[in-house]
Design a protein around this motif. Structure first.
Motif, PDB file in Angstrom:
ATOM      1  N   SER A   1      43.430  28.984  50.092  1.00 61.40           N
ATOM      2  CA  SER A   1      44.864  29.795  50.300  1.00 61.40           C
ATOM      3  C   SER A   1      44.837  30.671  49.051  1.00 61.40           C
ATOM      4  N   ARG A   2      44.702  29.818  48.166  1.00 54.34           N
ATOM      5  CA  ARG A   2      45.021  30.523  46.736  1.00 54.34           C
ATOM      6  C   ARG A   2      44.089  31.633  46.627  1.00 54.34           C
ATOM      7  N   LEU A   3      43.418  32.212  47.014  1.00 53.27           N
ATOM      8  CA  LEU A   3      42.599  33.571  47.868  1.00 53.27           C
ATOM      9  C   LEU A   3      43.977  34.501  47.755  1.00 53.27           C
ATOM     10  N   SER A   4      44.009  33.613  48.945  1.00 55.14           N
ATOM     11  CA  SER A   4      45.526  35.118  49.524  1.00 55.14           C
ATOM     12  C   SER A   4      45.694  35.536  48.176  1.00 55.14           C
ATOM     13  N   ARG A   5      45.940  34.076  47.733  1.00 57.22           N
ATOM     14  CA  ARG A   5      47.501  34.094  46.428  1.00 57.22           C
ATOM     15  C   ARG A   5      47.379  34.874  45.371  1.00 57.22           C
ATOM     16  N   ALA A   6      46.282  35.037  45.135  1.00 58.28           N
ATOM     17  CA  ALA A   6      45.519  35.490  43.077  1.00 58.28           C
ATOM     18  C   ALA A   6      45.436  36.709  43.017  1.00 58.28           C
ATOM     19  N   ASP A   7      45.556  37.377  42.248  1.00 64.05           N
ATOM     20  CA  ASP A   7      45.652  38.835  41.819  1.00 64.05           C
ATOM     21  C   ASP A   7      44.253  39.232  41.587  1.00 64.05           C
ATOM     22  N   ILE A   8      43.145  39.645  41.884  1.00 61.24           N
ATOM     23  CA  ILE A   8      42.234  40.447  41.966  1.00 61.24           C
ATOM     24  C   ILE A   8      41.477  41.110  40.710  1.00 61.24           C
ATOM     25  N   LYS A   9      40.987  40.740  39.651  1.00 57.45           N
ATOM     26  CA  LYS A   9      40.911  40.710  38.544  1.00 57.45           C
ATOM     27  C   LYS A   9      39.384  41.525  38.703  1.00 57.45           C
ATOM     28  N   ARG A  10      39.662  42.315  38.468  1.00 55.67           N
ATOM     29  CA  ARG A  10      38.075  43.823  38.676  1.00 55.67           C
ATOM     30  C   ARG A  10      37.206  43.894  37.116  1.00 55.67           C
ATOM     31  N   THR A  11      36.664  43.831  36.781  1.00 57.51           N
ATOM     32  CA  THR A  11      36.142  44.185  36.047  1.00 57.51           C
ATOM     33  C   THR A  11      34.275  44.766  36.155  1.00 57.51           C
ATOM     34  N   THR A  12      33.760  45.826  35.610  1.00 50.10           N
ATOM     35  CA  THR A  12      32.708  46.096  35.280  1.00 50.10           C
ATOM     36  C   THR A  12      31.010  45.290  35.704  1.00 50.10           C
ATOM     37  N   ILE A  13      30.967  45.645  36.842  1.00 46.74           N
ATOM     38  CA  ILE A  13      29.846  44.424  36.760  1.00 46.74           C
ATOM     39  C   ILE A  13      28.086  44.827  37.149  1.00 46.74           C
ATOM     40  N   ASP A  14      27.603  44.564  36.382  1.00 50.28           N
ATOM     41  CA  ASP A  14      25.847  44.644  36.916  1.00 50.28           C
ATOM     42  C   ASP A  14      25.370  44.097  37.578  1.00 50.28           C
ATOM     43  N   LEU A  15      25.517  44.557  38.721  1.00 48.26           N
ATOM     44  CA  LEU A  15      25.370  43.887  40.386  1.00 48.26           C
ATOM     45  C   LEU A  15      23.763  42.803  39.840  1.00 48.26           C
TER      46      LEU A  15
END
Length: 772
Positions: A593-607
């Protein structure tokens, strides 16, 4: 006078044929006089060199003189008024012209302004015996209109007009010539002297009337050449002192004729010709072509009447063409109505088209069709293979105009089509939605045709004295047959209109259903938000009593174990075990349920670094397992929430180890663009230019019947204690994370043959300087 060959500076060669400057010949036909003058002082700035023959003046005697030398004040005033009004409404003027003996000669005067803004006065010989009688003109027009209204179709109309023109003009031959879409043409009606050979049904190539000539026919409704063998009268001087260029005679009735056209007419043994333009939607549709074997002049009023006949026929073209193939058009309307009704009731227009495939083919009289969706191709009737159709669509897409492409000679412009010419020499392609890759294609087979040309239509090539490769018209116009291959029967305009209408119907219904779906999605989203809030509150509030139950069960075991028998102790231990499981389920629900409510914090990721870190942590807890992992060296740099992406890989890699009975457990981490060679499914994302990440293993696999259920929350495919247990929420959480990033996730698996999870994470990923 000058030679016809001297009016153009350069020979007509292979490189300049379509650029022959026929609008600036610097000469006129000699049955009239051309005067170019300056309105400010009426000074004659250019004049044709035949004035001595018609007026008794040498050209130099009139050049730079005022028009007053030739015309009286009342005629000058008439021309002045003409310049202030619509020329077509005024012309012709009846002008009294003074010759060198100061005698009055009556001429028809035609005044106009040239495209380069020069004022031009053309004088044509006046024949008083042919002065137009208004009532005679009215009777002729009314009689013709009655006949036109009584004919049923285009063929009858064309024959009627040809016969009427010949009757009133006396030409040896009158033909109606219709242009096709490729600008070649065909004689569709003819009336002639009985001893002349027939040209009816013969075709003529587009090069017989070059583009610039077609444009002049469009601008000028009638063109008369009373004597094909005339000697041109040159303009003096040949350069306008006003514009410093050759005078543009585009609108001049006396304009001299192209040497190429003169030779063409001479080869046909024509002594005089008249062409009446037929226009449809202001474009050249065809010509009424009149030929005479000897010189033949038509008075200006007769020319005016013939021009009116051409305009009357032009007005009727649309109406009479609509009457052609009327039965077929009515049938198409009925087919379209049925499609509209069926598509409106259906959830999927593809199903409707497939179920009514015979009607779909009949819509354009096709022998085959293909319905292309993002994940499939449906073949109906006789068609090329799927691979050939995929390649064809990729070639067609850049050639679509207003979502439509059609041709009846596909192998000539798309050479690979030679391989399937028996199936698809003609195609219609309509794009329902290019973005979603929805297309409908209709196919027609090759029909080898015999085309009757008016002579060998390949122009004769000669070498002139300067070494130029020149062109000359063919010398024979007898029927010349050509076998034409790689062509289907042509698509009719009403068939193309039916295709466009079908597309409009489908798109309209899709948009309507999209609006309905949007509303449903909004309501569903609102409901989901309420459920998320409820799940969060409920799970949060459940944890407190659950802890109490767990703690009191523990207290009972600690404080009263010695008073309990084995069955009582066993039951309390089961109670504590169940409360721990329930707590784990509640924690998973809270996390979801938190996943639906929390903001996505995009950063640069070396996968690559992230995956290696995840595996190093998993490896510590799996020290007893023999694990082989292959991580792609070229994993891209992405823009995403690093914590959540780490959770994706943790879940998928843990499952790859957990649900694996092999001695050596294998995991492969990589990415692709397009469909991988190992895949046996065709997902829409494989057709998009986006990175697709995957996790492959050699584990136990998933039964096909369970593939649709594995992403349901708390759904386990095995007994609770099998494969280390678990809540069954891991893949549900992974799916939610992927969707929060704007991506998709899907699975490909076979029982006991391993599993591959694919997922996307939206856009803005970089690799090798490319952004996806």
């Amino acid at each position: 006078m000058i030679s016809i060959d001297d009016i153009f500076d350069q020979p007509i060669t292979l490189t300049n044929c379509d650029r022959e400057p026929i609008h600036i010949p610097n000469a006129i036909q000699p049955h009239g006089i051309c005067l170019i003058f300056n309105k400010e002082d009426w000074q004659i700035t250019q004049i044709s060199d035949n004035t001595q023959l018609l007026l008794g003046y040498l050209p130099d005697e009139l050049l730079n003189q005022s028009l007053n030398k030739l015309l009286k004040a009342e005629d000058i005033n008439t021309i002045t008024r003409c310049l202030e009004r619509d020329f077509e409404a005024i012309n012709p003027l009846t002008l009294k012209v003074l010759n060198s003996q100061q005698e009055t000669i009556t001429f028809y005067g035609i005044v106009h302004r040239s495209p380069d803004n020069l004022l031009i006065l053309e004088l044509e010989t006046y024949d008083g015996d042919e002065t137009c009688n208004f009532f005679q003109f009215y009777q002729l027009t009314r009689h013709l209109l009655t006949k036109i209204q009584n004919v049923a179709d285009l063929s009858s109309l064309s024959q009627l007009i040809a016969e009427e023109i010949r009757e009133i003009t006396g030409f040896d031959r009158v033909m109606v010539y219709r242009l096709d879409q490729d600008d070649s043409g065909e004689i569709i009606a003819e009336t002639k002297r009985i001893d002349l050979p027939s040209f009816l049904g013969l075709r003529y190539p587009d090069s017989d009337i070059p583009k610039q000539a077609k444009e002049l026919y469009r601008l000028n409704k009638l063109r008369l050449i009373p004597d094909v063998n005339y000697q041109p009268a040159a303009l003096i001087p040949n350069i306008s002192p006003i514009t410093q260029t050759s005078a543009d005679l585009s609108f001049a009735a006396l304009r001299s004729v192209s040497p190429m056209h003169i030779e063409y007419l001479q080869n046909m043994k024509v002594g005089a010709s008249m062409s009446i333009s037929l226009l449809k939607n202001n474009q050249l549709w065809g010509l009424i072509a009149c030929h005479h074997q000897t010189p033949k002049y038509q008075s200006y009023y007769m020319q005016t009447f013939c021009e009116l006949v051409g305009q009357l026929m032009s007005l009727e073209l649309t109406n009479k063409e609509e009457q052609e193939n009327l039965t077929n058009k009515i049938q198409l309307k009925n087919l379209l109505s049925n499609f509209v009704e069926s598509i409106a009731k259906s959830e999927d227009f593809v199903d409707v088209l497939a179920q009514n495939h015979e009607n779909l083919l009949q819509l354009v009289k096709a022998s085959g069709a293909a319905i292309i969706s993002p994940d499939s191709i449906m073949l109906l009737g006789k068609t090329p293979s799927e691979n050939q159709i995929h390649e064809l669509i990729n070639w067609v897409i850049p050639h679509l105009q207003d979502n439509l492409y059609y041709t009846d000679s596909l192998p000539k412009i798309y050479p690979p089509a030679e391989q399937f010419k028996e199936l698809a020499s003609g195609v219609i392609v309509v794009a329902i939605t290019k973005l979603q890759h929805n297309f409908i294609i209709w196919f027609r087979p090759e029909v080898i045709q015999t085309v009757n040309w008016g002579g060998d239509h390949h122009k004769q090539k000669n070498i002139d004295e300067h070494g130029n490769l020149t062109l000359s018209p063919r010398k024979s116009f007898e029927k010349w047959q050509e076998i034409v291959k790689f062509k289907s029967l042509p698509w009719q305009k009403y068939e193309l209109a039916a295709v466009i209408e079908l597309r409009s119907v489908i798109v309209g219904i899709i948009l309507k259903k999209a609006d309905e779906l949007t509303l449903i999605n909004e309501q569903l989203q609102e409901s989901n938000n309420e459920l998320d809030a409820f799940a969060y509150i409920a799970s949060h509030d459940l944890k407190e009593p659950l802890r109490g139950i767990h703690n009191y069960a523990n207290f009972l075991l600690e404080d009263y174990r010695h008073q309990l028998d084995e069955d009582g102790i066993y039951k309390l231990e089961i109670l504590m075990k169940l409360t721990r499981r329930m707590e784990n389920l509640i924690n998973a629900l809270l996390h979801f349920s938190r996943l639906s409510r929390a903001d996505i914090k995009r950063t640069t990721i070396d996968l690559k670094d992230l995956v290696e870190n995840v595996f190093s942590i998993i490896e510590i807890s799996q020290s007893d397992s023999q694990i082989s992992i292959k991580i792609a060296e070229d994993l891209p740099v992405i823009e995403a929430d690093s914590v959540l992406v780490e959770e994706i890989y943790t879940n998928l890699m843990s499952n790859a180890i957990k649900y694996n009975e092999q001695t050596k457990k294998q995991i492969e981490i990589g990415w692709i663009i397009g469909k991988p060679e190992w895949s046996e499914i065709d997902h829409p994302c494989f057709h998009q230019n986006i990175p697709i990440f995957y996790v492959r293993d050699n584990g136990i696999g998933i039964r096909e019947k369970n593939l649709d259920t594995i992403f349901r929350i708390f759904k386990r495919l095995h007994e609770q204690e099998q494969y280390g247990g678990g809540t069954g929420a891991g893949l549900t959480i992974v799916k939610k994370i992927v969707e929060r990033h704007g991506g998709q996730i899907w699975v490909e698996s076979k029982l006991k043959a391993g599993t591959t999870f694919y997922f996307t994470l939206g856009k803005n990923h970089e690799h090798g300087g490319e952004t996806y």
